[in-house]
Design an enzyme around this catalytic site. Structure first.
Site, PDB file in Angstrom:
ATOM      1  NE  ARG A 234      -4.102  -1.706  -0.044  1.00 52.10           N
ATOM      2  CZ  ARG A 234      -4.081  -2.721  -0.880  1.00 52.10           C
ATOM      3  NH1 ARG A 234      -3.037  -2.903  -1.678  1.00 52.10           N
ATOM      4  NH2 ARG A 234      -5.078  -3.561  -0.947  1.00 52.10           N
ATOM      5  CD  GLU A 263      -1.971   3.264  -5.800  1.00 49.94           C
ATOM      6  OE1 GLU A 263      -2.744   2.414  -6.253  1.00 49.94           O
ATOM      7  OE2 GLU A 263      -0.850   2.998  -5.358  1.00 49.94           O
TER       8      GLU A 263
END
Length: 329
Positions: A234, A263
């Site tokens: 992550r 992201e």
């Protein structure tokens, strides 16, 4: 059930069409991300299928509930993007795909490490231009190196098995030690010992309030000079600004990222015509000892097939009797 599939690409449709072939569910594919605005596109669907960069906060969940949605099917293992407390209050069932192919992500992590260590990405670009020199491509043997693995679930275990095959010394950290990893020679130690002793650190843990920015200025200071860090888990496990400073002074020698903390609006999209607007990400891409891939670790035939099949199974179970399998809320 009628299902709205948000944030879908052509490859999603290919695998889900195959999985849903012959089922009685009605699928409505949407290319847009799920957010407060697009949630209003729900007409008479009673389920939504979403991905990791869709928004599932209280506002969105409330709209989905008001429009008749009863089930949220995540086509991912991670669920940190879902307001689970709100989902429970609204009596919205949330299911996920807990394990689709741990090998896909573990092997991608190893691929990043090998490419960085031996400068394969740089050699590829050189030879295409007729430059066959090997200057500045010196790597190191992984054999006998100490590899720290943070998170030893199915993916971490698969990564450890590969590193064991290279002849590495394995240090591991996880609140719940994995007996299979211990059999492979992994030695469970504290996080500080991982940081201090490891030549390579690979992250395979979930994102929680405790693990957010696990790699930060303080933890980086404890690491060996030139440490290699791989993150296929992550993005928010790594403080990107602190990482840039560590790269500038060569505290971090190699960095492989398949995820990035901001992201959501970047990855899975083609931004080549407009350039990268995120200054931190743009800076990271300037380092020759950094490889960033766009969250593609999961992207194998086996993983995509398993994601589609498990998602269908989750939906079938809920449709049958209202019960949930692989549930998180």
């Amino acid at each position: 059930m009628k299902i709205a599939f948000y944030n879908t690409k052509q490859y999603d449709r290919t695998y889900f069409d195959q999985a849903f072939l012959g089922s009685e569910h009605e699928v409505h594919y949407l290319s847009c991300h799920l957010d407060k605005e697009s949630a209003n596109l729900i007409n008479d669907e009673t389920a939504v299928c979403v991905f990791i960069n869709d928004t599932l906060d209280a506002d969105v969940l409330t709209i989905l509930k008001q429009r008749g949605v009863r089930l949220i099917a995540l086509r991912s293992a991670g669920f940190n993007h879902v307001d689970l407390d709100c989902a429970r209050r609204l009596n919205l069932a949330v299911v996920r795909v807990p394990a689709y192919s741990p090998y896909s992500i573990a092997e991608h992590a190893v691929g990043l490490l090998l490419s960085l260590n031996r400068g394969i990405h740089r050699a590829y670009n050189r030879t295409r231009e007729g430059d066959f020199s090997i200057r500045n491509l010196m790597g190191f043997d992984l054999h006998n190196k100490t590899v720290g693995v943070i998170g030893t679930g199915k993916i971490g275990q698969a990564f450890i098995k590969i590193m064991h095959g290279f002849g590495c010394k394995i240090l591991a950290h996880d609140p719940y030690p994995n007996e299979e990893c211990i059999k492979l020679g992994a030695n469970y130690v504290s996080l500080d010992e991982i940081f201090i002793q490891s030549n390579v650190i690979s992250l395979h843990c979930p994102l929680t309030s405790e693990t957010q920015h696990l790699i930060n200025e303080n933890s980086l200071e404890k690491m060996q000079d030139g440490v290699a860090i791989i993150n296929t888990s992550r993005g928010r496990l790594v403080d990107s600004k602190a990482m840039i400073q560590a790269l500038k002074i060569s505290k971090v020698g190699l960095l492989g990222l398949d995820v990035y903390e901001e992201e959501e609006t970047l990855f899975f999209e083609d931004l080549s015509a407009q350039g990268i607007q995120d200054d931190v990400l743009a800076r990271l891409t300037t380092f020759p000892n950094v490889i960033i891939t766009s969250h593609q670790g999961f992207f194998t035939h086996e993983a995509m097939s398993n994601i589609a099949k498990t998602t269908l199974s989750n939906i079938n179970q809920f449709d049958l009797d209202g019960s949930i399998q692989n549930g998180v809320a």
